[in-house]
Structures are given as structure tokens and as C-alpha cells.
Design a protein around this motif. Sequence first.
Motif, mmCIF file in Angstrom:
data_model
loop_
_atom_site.group_PDB
_atom_site.id
_atom_site.type_symbol
_atom_site.label_atom_id
_atom_site.label_comp_id
_atom_site.label_asym_id
_atom_site.label_seq_id
_atom_site.Cartn_x
_atom_site.Cartn_y
_atom_site.Cartn_z
ATOM 1 N N GLU A 1 6.890 17.743 6.525
ATOM 2 C CA GLU A 1 6.285 19.410 6.435
ATOM 3 C C GLU A 1 4.912 19.121 6.407
ATOM 4 N N MET A 2 4.325 18.247 5.762
ATOM 5 C CA MET A 2 2.936 18.304 5.763
ATOM 6 C C MET A 2 2.255 17.701 6.842
ATOM 7 N N GLY A 3 3.035 17.211 7.809
ATOM 8 C CA GLY A 3 2.645 16.561 9.078
ATOM 9 C C GLY A 3 2.256 14.987 9.082
ATOM 10 N N THR A 4 2.116 14.609 7.730
ATOM 11 C CA THR A 4 1.943 13.244 7.620
ATOM 12 C C THR A 4 2.842 12.127 8.259
ATOM 13 N N ALA B 1 0.941 -1.168 0.053
ATOM 14 C CA ALA B 1 0.178 0.080 0.136
ATOM 15 C C ALA B 1 0.950 1.174 -0.099
ATOM 16 N N PHE B 2 1.916 1.073 0.839
ATOM 17 C CA PHE B 2 2.917 2.521 0.857
ATOM 18 C C PHE B 2 3.470 2.664 -0.530
ATOM 19 N N GLU C 1 6.797 14.661 3.748
ATOM 20 C CA GLU C 1 6.122 14.038 4.716
ATOM 21 C C GLU C 1 6.123 14.448 6.057
ATOM 22 N N ARG D 1 1.073 11.916 -9.708
ATOM 23 C CA ARG D 1 0.018 13.278 -9.841
ATOM 24 C C ARG D 1 0.871 14.456 -9.825
ATOM 25 N N LYS E 1 1.016 4.153 -2.710
ATOM 26 C CA LYS E 1 0.613 5.525 -2.485
ATOM 27 C C LYS E 1 1.910 6.636 -3.091
ATOM 28 N N TYR F 1 1.346 7.086 -6.689
ATOM 29 C CA TYR F 1 0.200 8.162 -6.830
ATOM 30 C C TYR F 1 0.878 9.349 -6.915
ATOM 31 N N HIS F 2 1.672 9.740 -5.652
ATOM 32 C CA HIS F 2 2.401 11.075 -5.392
ATOM 33 C C HIS F 2 3.280 11.335 -6.700
ATOM 34 N N LEU G 1 2.244 8.796 10.409
ATOM 35 C CA LEU G 1 2.958 7.334 10.085
ATOM 36 C C LEU G 1 3.696 6.941 11.086
#
Lengths: 365, 305
Positions: free
Chosen positions: A197-200, A3-4, A195, A14, A7, A10-11, A204
Motif C-alpha cells: 500500500e505504501m509503495g515500499t 537489516a531487514f 508495504e 514504533r 527494520k 522498528y516498525h 523492495l
Amino acid sequence: MKAFIKKEVYHIFRDYRSMLILFGMPVVQVLIFGFAITNEIKDARLAVLDHSHDEMSQRLISKIASSGYFLIDRRLESANQIEQVFREGKVKQVLVIPSSFGHDFTSQHQTSVQIIGDASDPNTANLLKNYTAAILQSFQMEELGKLAFPIEVKVEPLMFYNPELSSVYLFVPGTIAVILMLVSAMMTSISIAREKEMGTMEVLLVSPLKPFQIIVGKVVPYVVLSFVNALMILALGAWVFEVPILGNLAFLLAEVLLFIIMSLSLGIFISTVSPTQQVAMLLSMFVLMLPTILLSGFVFPIENMPVVLQWFSHLMPSKWFIIIVRDVMLRGSGIAYLWKETLIIVCMTVFFVFLSIRNFNIRLA
Amino acid sequence: MIEVRNLVKRFAEVTALNNVSLQVDDGELFGLIGPDGAGKTTLFRVISSLLLFDEGHVEVAGKNPVSDYAAIRQMIGYMPGKFSLYQDLSILENLRFFTAIFKTTLEENYDLIKDIYVQIEPFKHRPAGKLSGGMKQKLALCCALVHKPRLLLLDEPTTGVDAVSRIEFWEILKRLKQQGITIMVSTPYMDEASLCERIALIQQGQIMGVDSPEGIIKTFSKPLFAVKADDFYSLITDLRDWNEALSAFSFGEYVHLTMRSESSTAMQVESYLFSRNHSSVSVKAISANVEDSFMYLMLKKEESQ
């Protein structure tokens, strides 16, 4: 993990900017390095100041004009004009033929011409001087041959591995190194920093994912993409610039893969020390890109550098990689000759992987 | 579920958490109330094992967040204050990703998130970055819930969300609580405090009180009046200058006035304001809400220091 990776794909797909860097850059760079930044000079403009105006001088001038290296831009009337044509900037070299050129040549078997170069660009001036000297020598041979000169020593240089001294042969290995550094190291370091910077990264981290899962998930798509990139560059080199691959292709690709993994571990290391995308980008630029281009022997020969810079160049992974690729492609060398360089890259990889794991924070701050 | 004793967390120059103690029981809906910069996020990060602390004792479901962080991370659902999902992934892709990293499937715990998910389902193919504030928070809550956590930590889930979505959000939290999930939620909005079973008031890294909202209000022992007059600005400055008044804060169109003396009356306030030439004066005795109590506790703390 699957899944990672999904993902991450996709990043990448896109974000049109990263797509542009991933697939546009390699093509553009190879083409730029291959076509534009060559060390060969074609059709340099030459001005001739011919004082003798005899048959011999005409033959010399037409020989030079037909060599392919020079275009006869204009004929000068007096020495006063020399400075002026250089100032105009188009003419790179002036050939001065003395008044008794033909006469001296036939009667005394000895004569002279003067080559005046525009050394504001020393490399060009030097190259043109050498071209002219070579043309003059062959001219002399031809003319003397008619007169049946008794003894002659002819120098016939033979350039091994790159008989035409084509500089694109050098640029393909160098470009592979630069592109792989760019894609692997810079893109991964930026994407991990994003990741943060965006807080994701926070989300994780509180998940049961282990650090190596996060890292491997990040890295796998880039390994594949970098490898595709390397193949693209090799294909462009082979088909557009006709750079040969004399060595074992599988061995070459294995070395490419090794270098990709090295770059990725370097990228991960950079991301562990940069809190934002911008820091990651700047670090990659100044720590990776510039030294890769300047110190790896890609653009400037390492042998000509000051000793201190030569030491630095040993620290550049790309230096060793360029040696490997060059040797495999142009000399057909195998692991027997290149184990030392390979080992150095392996050691660097292990070193960066170790540093990244040690620096990867399972917590914030 | 959560046990925090004498927790101290220092950053380079500031003490973010200063001797914090609180306890959250199993199945409780616990609110952490305080203004921005009070230390709410830091406390959440310590509890969720994301930050180490300097002193004190922290336990989450009997586990130590320093040594046993893996066990805690397996069992909590954490929603950071900043929107922390992938903006370029759609609702569905985000959900699938978070279910996958918790090694579960969307279908398995669908019951838990169904109520919330149906509200955002019409937009399931839209990138998360293009959702409205309320929808973003619902999606983030879904992602924090997909693995059926025992403890839900929500850091300011209603900040920047419109009034209607805020009410909906609290409805959702109540339903989750009924499913047996312990919820700790922080908010800077005092009006949301009464929706929690118990609350902790936090200010400058210190807990000023932990109690039920009613219990907190009971600590407010002084007379409180809602005062209104034509000239609002001079009204509040006049009241603050008055030595009978303990505090005066603007509260919508009213000033909430707390008196020093237990025996103060509305008449007293009116006559003071007439002496200051105020017109259309209205004074009503009111009972305190959580915000009044917060201000009061803050004042008491400042005075005692």
C-alpha cells in the motif's frame, strides 16, 4: 537480511497500536476467558416457595444455601409469585417444597420437591437443575443415614484430567491458538500488505532482494514475538489460573513453534492475495479469527455441531493445535499419541508455504 | 543504455503504452515529458522490470527485463513517483536499510550522495514521514543512489516540490550526470524539459517526438504570438472562434496564439481583436517553448487521426 529484520522490529515497536495488540491482547484475552466466560455458576439466585415450613424443609434450604452455588434471594408466599420473580430477571430458579414434605419424608421415606428453572438461558437452567439434584441427593443420603437405611448405592463420579471441571483449563489452549493466529497471521499479512500500500514493496522488488529474503525478514520478528506471547499465556495460565502442564514442556513449546510457523505461512498467503491493509485485515478476521474461535472446538464442542460444520472444523489448523495443547497440558501425552495431529499441522504448513511462494509476485500487478 | 522498440502495454481496458519507441544513450540526461496519465509511470515500470509488457522489445544495458530482471535490478536505481520510503524510520535508518539490502555501506558510496546528504543531514534522526516534500525527494534520491547504480530512473521526482527545491534537484541531477550515471527522469512540468539533453514527449501512451529540447522546438513551424487584453476570458474564446487561428492556450497572463498561415502578422491579430471590441490589446511575436511545441504536436496528432 539482518537489516531487514531490524527494520521490521522498528516498525513494530514504533507503532503503539501493534504493540497494544501484541502484548495487551494476550493478557486481556486470557483474563477475559479465564474469569468472565466460565461455564461454572456461583451464587445463582434462588427463590423458595416453602409450603411445609417444617424442620426438614429448613434443613434442606440451609443446605442449599451453604452449597456455594446458590444464594437464597427471597421466600415466596404463593405460586402466583413465581412468574413475577422470573420476570424481574434476577432469580434463576425456584424451589417448591410441598406442604407435607417433612412428614412424608420421615413416614413414607418418599417425598418430592419441584424445581422450576428459567430456561430463557437453557445452559444455566440445566446446570442449576443438576446442581440442585446433586444437593438433594446428598441431602437425602444424610437424612436417611440418620434413620439407618439398610442398603445404599452411592455414586461417586471422578472426573479425569480436570477433576474440578474447571473451564479455564479449556480456555488456555484455545486462547493460545487464537492469539498466535492473531499475532502471526494477521500481523504479518497486514505488515506485508502495508508495504504494498505504501509503495515500499515497489522499491523492495527492484532491489536485489529475493522473495524469500523479503518474507523471512518479515517473519522472523513475528516468530519471536508470537513465541513470547505463547509463553506469556502459559505463564498466566499456570500462575493465575493454576492450569497444570503435565506433559513435556519442551515438546509443548516445539508444538507451539510449529503452529506459529503454520500461522505465519497462512499470513503470508493472505498478504499475497490482498492488495491493501484493510483487505488483509478483513480476510484475517473472517477467514482466521472467527472460524478459529467458533469452529475449532474452543468455544463450542465439535461433537455437537452439524456434520457439515464438523467437516469444516477438520480444516481448521487451530482445531488440531488445541487438541495437542490440551492433551499435552492436561493428560501429559507425548508425540506417541499426538503424531497424527502434528503431522496434519506440518502438512498444512507445507501447503501454505508452497501457495505463498507460488503466489508471491516478483513484479507489480 | 535503454532501447525500447514498438512497446505495447495494455491493461484491462486501456492501452497504457501504444507502440512506444525510444532510445537513451549512455551517460545521457533524458527527460520523459507528458501530462498525468500519459503512461510515464508505466514506461518506467516496464524498464525497471516491474511490469511485463504485451508487445515490442525492451533492453536495458543489453539485458532483457523479462528474463534477466535480476541483473537489471542490481544495476538500476529507481525512485517511484509516490514517496516510497519507510515513514516511521528516520533518514539515517532508511539510508542504512537501503545500503544493507544492496549489500554495500553508506561510507562506501558516500561521495556520490554527499552533496545531497549534507542538505538533509541536520534532520537525520527525524522520521521520513515528517519531512517536507523537497527533503523527502532528496532522501529518496539518496536511497536510490546508495548502491552506485549505472542507470537512475526517476519518476516525477519534482512533483509536489516547491520551486526552490525543484531548481536544487535539477542541479543535483546535472552533477550526477557528470559522474557518468545515465539518468531518465519524467516530469509533467514543461519548463523542466529544457534542462534535459534529450526529451521524449508522451501523450496518451504515444510518443509524439524524441529530440533535444531545441530540436523539439524547431518542429514548431507556425507564427506564435503572446496576446493580452483586459477581458481575458472573452479574449481566449474569441481567438478560438477565429478561423485564422490554429490554437489559443492560456499561458500565465498571456494567451499563446498559433496562426494557421505562415505569413500572419501581429497587425492582423490586433485588427481582429479591435473588431471584437477588446481594449488594451497587446500582441507580441514570440519564439516557441517546449510547452507550445507539445501543444502543437498534440494538435497535429489529433488532426491526423
